[in-house]
Design a protein around this motif. Structure first.
Motif, PDB file in Angstrom:
ATOM      1  N   TRP A  27      -7.078  -0.170  -6.965  1.00 32.41           N
ATOM      2  CA  TRP A  27      -5.800  -0.785  -6.587  1.00 32.41           C
ATOM      3  C   TRP A  27      -4.697   0.265  -6.505  1.00 32.41           C
ATOM      4  O   TRP A  27      -3.891   0.267  -5.568  1.00 32.41           O
ATOM      5  CB  TRP A  27      -5.473  -1.864  -7.616  1.00 32.41           C
ATOM      6  N   LEU A  28      -4.692   1.180  -7.461  1.00 34.25           N
ATOM      7  CA  LEU A  28      -3.701   2.257  -7.464  1.00 34.25           C
ATOM      8  C   LEU A  28      -3.825   3.094  -6.193  1.00 34.25           C
ATOM      9  O   LEU A  28      -2.831   3.456  -5.564  1.00 34.25           O
ATOM     10  CB  LEU A  28      -3.909   3.123  -8.704  1.00 34.25           C
ATOM     11  N   ASP A  29      -5.054   3.380  -5.804  1.00 36.36           N
ATOM     12  CA  ASP A  29      -5.289   4.159  -4.588  1.00 36.36           C
ATOM     13  C   ASP A  29      -4.827   3.391  -3.359  1.00 36.36           C
ATOM     14  O   ASP A  29      -4.206   3.972  -2.449  1.00 36.36           O
ATOM     15  CB  ASP A  29      -6.773   4.500  -4.480  1.00 36.36           C
ATOM     16  N   ARG A  30      -5.092   2.101  -3.313  1.00 38.48           N
ATOM     17  CA  ARG A  30      -4.674   1.295  -2.158  1.00 38.48           C
ATOM     18  C   ARG A  30      -3.157   1.212  -2.050  1.00 38.48           C
ATOM     19  O   ARG A  30      -2.622   0.961  -0.966  1.00 38.48           O
ATOM     20  CB  ARG A  30      -5.281  -0.112  -2.245  1.00 38.48           C
ATOM     21  N   ARG A  31      -2.469   1.449  -3.136  1.00 37.48           N
ATOM     22  CA  ARG A  31      -1.001   1.428  -3.119  1.00 37.48           C
ATOM     23  C   ARG A  31      -0.420   2.795  -2.778  1.00 37.48           C
ATOM     24  O   ARG A  31       0.794   3.016  -2.896  1.00 37.48           O
ATOM     25  CB  ARG A  31      -0.472   0.928  -4.467  1.00 37.48           C
TER      26      ARG A  31
END
Length: 308
Positions: free
Chosen positions: A186-190
């Motif tokens: 999720w952090l990467d997708r943000r």
């Protein structure tokens, strides 16, 4: 004009009799579901089977303590599983709600140790032999929670080989992303660009800290106003881990209080085994990042003799 309230008259005498059933309270349980049926209390309250001969008063405490823990663990698994699914769907707000609930469950589980701590060494010694090889080490739900939080260890599966359902459930969790895996994705997708080696790692292995992840969290902590969602998630995870460590510590101290340095049932070393668990961490970069955060000196501040 008088502002006195009207005289209500003499007060009715207080009664020490039992309260009457209120008019709207359901009475026809032959037609409708009762409280006991909804909770399946006959099954729940008949699940305690002390084995000591002659029967020992304190064995029921030991059984209920551990059964209650297993019920809480079931709810923890329910909440963590939902949190993982929500994070995978980029629904971080309801995922935070699930994690917050787990934190309250952890608090209840930790406080329970104070009840078991009322069991003295001599009281426990009267029924301990009847546990035979039974041990909390064999709790598949506890192992499932560890797997869901990232402490994967395929060797632990052998402990549950005797039960096909438990073994299959743990194998599934071994191959599934942990909560932290989902948070990092999720952090990467943000837009925080985590290393590919982390995002594509073998999720059957215990998670290992990565400098690239520390850098990503460092940016979050450097600007919490900009990255509030990520910042809040990080702190919730730290709370989760801290609570887990407090639970482990209370477990250790309770066991030490009751059996001292004797080996545990089921073949574990007892207190030394529990003490080693205190060195485990689920979210290592969230602790490593604290060393990387730079202090901010306000403009015009020149320090003083009291600086640390």
């Amino acid at each position: 004009m008088s502002t006195d309230a009207p005289d209500p008259g003499p007060a009715e005498p207080r009664s020490r009799a039992s309260r009457e059933v209120e008019p709207g309270v359901e009475r026809d349980f032959a037609r409708n579901l009762s409280y006991g049926e909804y909770l399946d209390l006959p099954t729940l309250l008949s699940a305690q089977h002390p084995r000591s001969v002659p029967a020992q008063h304190d064995e029921l405490l030991f059984i209920i303590q551990h059964q209650t823990t297993e019920l809480w663990l079931r709810l923890v698994l329910h909440e963590l599983s939902s949190a993982c699914e929500l994070m995978a769907a980029d629904e971080h707000r309801p995922a935070l709600k699930r994690i917050a609930r787990v934190k309250h469950i952890q608090a209840a589980m930790t406080e329970q140790w104070s009840v078991l701590a009322t069991l003295t060494p001599s009281e426990y010694a009267r029924f301990r032999a009847f546990l035979a090889t039974g041990s909390g080490f064999q709790s598949w739900q506890y192992r499932a929670v560890e797997f869901m939080l990232g402490n994967k260890n395929a060797a632990m599966l052998d402990v549950f080989a005797h039960d096909e359902g438990q073994h299959r459930g743990l194998v599934e969790l071994l191959h599934r992303r942990s909560l932290y895996d989902e948070v990092l994705a999720w952090l990467d997708r943000r837009g925080h660009e985590l290393p590919g080696s982390v995002l594509g790692r073998d999720v059957t292995e215990t998670y290992q800290a990565d400098p690239g992840v520390v850098r990503a969290w460092s940016l979050v902590y450097a600007d919490p106003d900009r990255y509030w969602a990520e910042y809040e998630m990080a702190e919730e995870l730290v709370d989760l881990e801290d609570n887990f460590q407090v639970w482990r510590f209370r477990h250790l101290r309770t066991v030490e209080r009751i059996i001292g340095s004797k080996p545990g049932t089921g073949g574990s070393s007892g207190v030394p085994f529990l003490r080693r668990a205190l060195d485990l961490t689920f979210f290592p970069e969230l602790y490593d990042v604290r060393s990387a955060i730079q202090d901010v000196t306000p403009a015009g501040y020149h320090g003083g003799d009291g600086d640390v």
